[in-house]
Write a protein that holds these residues in place. Structure first.
Motif, PDB file in Angstrom:
ATOM      1  N   VAL A 117       0.830  -1.203   0.000  1.00  0.00           N
ATOM      2  CA  VAL A 117       0.000   0.000   0.000  1.00  0.00           C
ATOM      3  C   VAL A 117       0.864   1.251   0.000  1.00  0.00           C
ATOM      4  CG1 VAL A 117      -1.649   1.342   1.358  1.00  0.00           C
ATOM      5  CG2 VAL A 117      -1.998  -1.106   1.052  1.00  0.00           C
ATOM      6  N   ARG A 118       1.985   1.223   0.736  1.00  0.00           N
ATOM      7  CA  ARG A 118       2.904   2.364   0.748  1.00  0.00           C
ATOM      8  C   ARG A 118       3.430   2.647  -0.654  1.00  0.00           C
ATOM      9  NH1 ARG A 118       6.286   0.004   5.447  1.00  0.00           N
ATOM     10  NH2 ARG A 118       4.984   0.428   7.270  1.00  0.00           N
ATOM     11  N   VAL A 119       3.827   1.569  -1.365  1.00  0.00           N
ATOM     12  CA  VAL A 119       4.360   1.729  -2.713  1.00  0.00           C
ATOM     13  C   VAL A 119       3.308   2.327  -3.641  1.00  0.00           C
ATOM     14  CG1 VAL A 119       5.265   0.503  -4.722  1.00  0.00           C
ATOM     15  CG2 VAL A 119       6.044  -0.115  -2.422  1.00  0.00           C
ATOM     16  N   LYS A 120       2.092   1.821  -3.548  1.00  0.00           N
ATOM     17  CA  LYS A 120       1.023   2.325  -4.410  1.00  0.00           C
ATOM     18  C   LYS A 120       0.640   3.757  -4.049  1.00  0.00           C
ATOM     19  CE  LYS A 120      -0.883  -2.259  -5.337  1.00  0.00           C
ATOM     20  NZ  LYS A 120      -2.030  -3.180  -5.149  1.00  0.00           N
ATOM     21  N   ALA A 121       0.645   4.045  -2.760  1.00  0.00           N
ATOM     22  CA  ALA A 121       0.333   5.412  -2.333  1.00  0.00           C
ATOM     23  C   ALA A 121       1.400   6.381  -2.824  1.00  0.00           C
ATOM     24  CB  ALA A 121       0.218   5.474  -0.807  1.00  0.00           C
ATOM     25  N   ALA A 122       2.675   5.963  -2.761  1.00  0.00           N
ATOM     26  CA  ALA A 122       3.751   6.816  -3.265  1.00  0.00           C
ATOM     27  C   ALA A 122       3.584   7.061  -4.760  1.00  0.00           C
ATOM     28  CB  ALA A 122       5.105   6.171  -2.980  1.00  0.00           C
ATOM     29  N   SER A 123       3.137   6.029  -5.486  1.00  0.00           N
ATOM     30  CA  SER A 123       2.922   6.189  -6.922  1.00  0.00           C
ATOM     31  C   SER A 123       1.812   7.191  -7.198  1.00  0.00           C
ATOM     32  CB  SER A 123       2.568   4.836  -7.544  1.00  0.00           C
ATOM     33  OG  SER A 123       3.621   3.912  -7.362  1.00  0.00           O
ATOM     34  N   VAL A 124       0.798   7.169  -6.348  1.00  0.00           N
ATOM     35  CA  VAL A 124      -0.301   8.127  -6.512  1.00  0.00           C
ATOM     36  C   VAL A 124       0.219   9.552  -6.386  1.00  0.00           C
ATOM     37  CG1 VAL A 124      -2.444   8.988  -5.494  1.00  0.00           C
ATOM     38  CG2 VAL A 124      -2.090   6.523  -5.757  1.00  0.00           C
TER      39      VAL A 124
END
Length: 363
Positions: A344-351
Motif C-alpha cells: 500500500v505504501r508503494v502504491k500510495a507513493a505512486s499516486v
C-alpha cells in the motif's frame, strides 16, 4: 513574566533613542548598544542549529550543571555592566524564555518525529509553572530597581538552563518532580475541572451567559487581568502535565505544544497593549475569549493560528505538509492488515508521484 517585557523597559528604550538622536551623525556600527544586540542575535542564530545536533541526556550528567552554573556566576561577576544591562533584562528573558522556545516548538510540531514534541512540552510546563508562581515579582521589580537587576539575571539563566540540551533542566524537573508527584494531583484536578465545566455548560444556556460576562466586567482591572492569565495558564498546565505523562497518546502532547507558543505570543501582545488600552473594559474580555478559543477542543484555535500564521512566518510550511502526510500514513496503516502495509505504501507513493495520470488509470 517571561511571556512579556516589563513596562519600565520602555523608558530605557526611549533613553537609548534620545542618546542616538543627540549623537547626530554618530556611526551606528560604533554604537555599543548596536554591537551588543547584533552579537546577541548572532549567538542565538548560531546556537539554534548547534543545539539541534547535541543529543539530550535528560540532564543526568552533574558535571554539565556544575559547569553551566559556574559560567553563569563568572559572567555575572566579570561581564561589563553595559553588556549585562542589554542582556539581563526583560527583553533578554523574552528572547530566551519565549521567542526561542516558541520557534523550537513550531519546529517540533512540524517535524515528523514526536519525541521533540514531548521535550518542548516539558519545557513549557516548567517555564509556565515558574512564571505563574513568580507573577508577584513584576510588582517588586517595578518598585525596587536594584532587585530587578538580580532578578533578570536569575530568570535569564533559569530559562536557559531549562532549554539547553546538555543541561536539559526541564526534563530534570519532569523526572524528579512533575511525573512522580505533580502528575497524579493534576490528573485528579483536571478530571474535576472537566466535570464542573460540563455541569456549568449544561446548566448555563445562552440566555444566562450575559450574567457571567457582566460579573467579569464589574471586576477591577487587575482582577480581570489575573482571571485572563489564570484561565490561559492553570488548566492548560494541568492538561499538559497529564498529556506528557500519558505515553499511549502523543496527539495530546502535540495539541498542547501547539497551544503554548500561541498563548505566549497572545500574552506578549496583551502585555504591550494593556498600557494603552488596558483601561477599556472590553480589552480583557477580548483577551479572555481569544485564550479560550486557543485551547478549547471544539475550536482548536491554536492549530488554526499555527497553520495560518506561525508556520508561514517561521518557514516551516513544507515540514508541516510532510508531517501531515506522515500522520495520514499512520492512520491508513491502522485500517489495513500488516501484511499489506508495504504494498500500500508503494502504491500510495505512486499516486503522489504520478498524480492525475494514475488517477485516471485507476478510474
Amino acid at each position: 513574566m517571561f511571556f512579556g517585557r516589563n513596562k519600565d523597559d520602555s523608558s530605557d528604550m526611549s533613553e537609548d533613542a534620545e542618546v542616538s538622536e543627540t549623537g547626530g551623525g554618530k556611526n551606528l556600527l560604533n554604537d555599543p548598544n548596536v554591537i551588543v544586540y547584533a552579537a546577541a542575535i548572532a549567538v542565538v542564530l548560531i546556537s539554534v542549529p548547534i543545539c539541534h545536533r547535541i543529543p539530550r541526556n535528560r540532564g543526568k550528567n552533574p558535571v554539565f550543571h556544575a559547569v553551566y552554573w559556574g559560567l553563569a556566576v563568572v559572567s555575572v561577576l566579570f561581564v561589563p555592566d553595559f553588556v549585562q544591562d542589554k542582556i539581563f533584562n526583560a527583553g533578554g528573558v523574552l528572547v530566551i524564555g519565549t521567542l526561542l522556545p516558541a520557534y523550537e516548538s513550531i519546529y517540533a510540531v512540524c517535524s515528523i518525529g514526536e519525541d521533540d514534541d514531548t521535550v518542548w512540552l516539558q519545557y513549557w510546563i516548567s517555564a509556565g509553572t515558574f512564571t505563574y508562581a513568580t507573577e508577584f515579582m513584576d510588582i517588586i521589580v517595578d518598585k525596587f530597581p536594584a532587585v530587578a537587576e538580580r532578578w533578570y539575571e536569575m530568570e535569564f539563566y533559569i530559562m536557559l538552563w531549562l532549554l539547553l540540551p546538555f543541561t536539559d533542566g526541564a526534563t530534570v524537573i519532569y523526572d524528579k518532580f512533575t511525573e512522580p508527584y505533580l502528575a497524579p494531583l493534576c490528573q485528579k484536578a483536571k478530571n474535576s475541572m472537566e466535570g464542573y465545566a460540563g455541569i456549568i455548560i449544561g446548566a448555563v444556556n445562552a440566555g444566562y451567559l450575559w450574567m457571567i460576562w457582566m460579573t467579569f466586567m464589574t471586576m477591577p482591572e487587575e482582577a480581570r487581568r489575573f482571571v485572563t492569565v489564570a484561565v490561559g495558564t492553570v488548566y492548560p498546565l494541568m492538561a499538559s502535565i497529564v498529556a506528557v505523562t500519558t505515553k499511549s497518546d502523543v496527539s495530546d502532547d502535540t495539541h498542547w505544544l501547539t497551544y503554548w507558543p500561541c498563548f505566549s505570543l497572545l500574552f506578549i501582545a496583551m502585555d504591550y497593549l494593556e498600557e494603552f488600552v488596558g483601561g477599556i473594559k472590553g480589552f480583557y474580555s477580548i483577551c479572555l475569549c481569544a485564550t479560550v478559543y486557543l485551547f478549547l477542543p471544539m475550536f482548536r484555535g491554536a492549530d488554526v493560528v499555527l497553520r495560518k500564521v506561525l508556520v508561514p512566518l517561521s518557514g516551516q510550511y513544507e515540514n508541516m505538509v510532510l508531517r501531515d502526510a506522515y500522520l495520514l500514513r499512520r492512520e491508513l496503516e491502522k485500517s489495513i492488515k500488516p501484511q499489506y502495509h508495504e504494498s500500500v505504501r508503494v502504491k500510495a507513493a505512486s499516486v503522489f508521484l504520478k498524480g492525475t495520470d494514475l488517477e485516471k488509470k485507476l478510474e
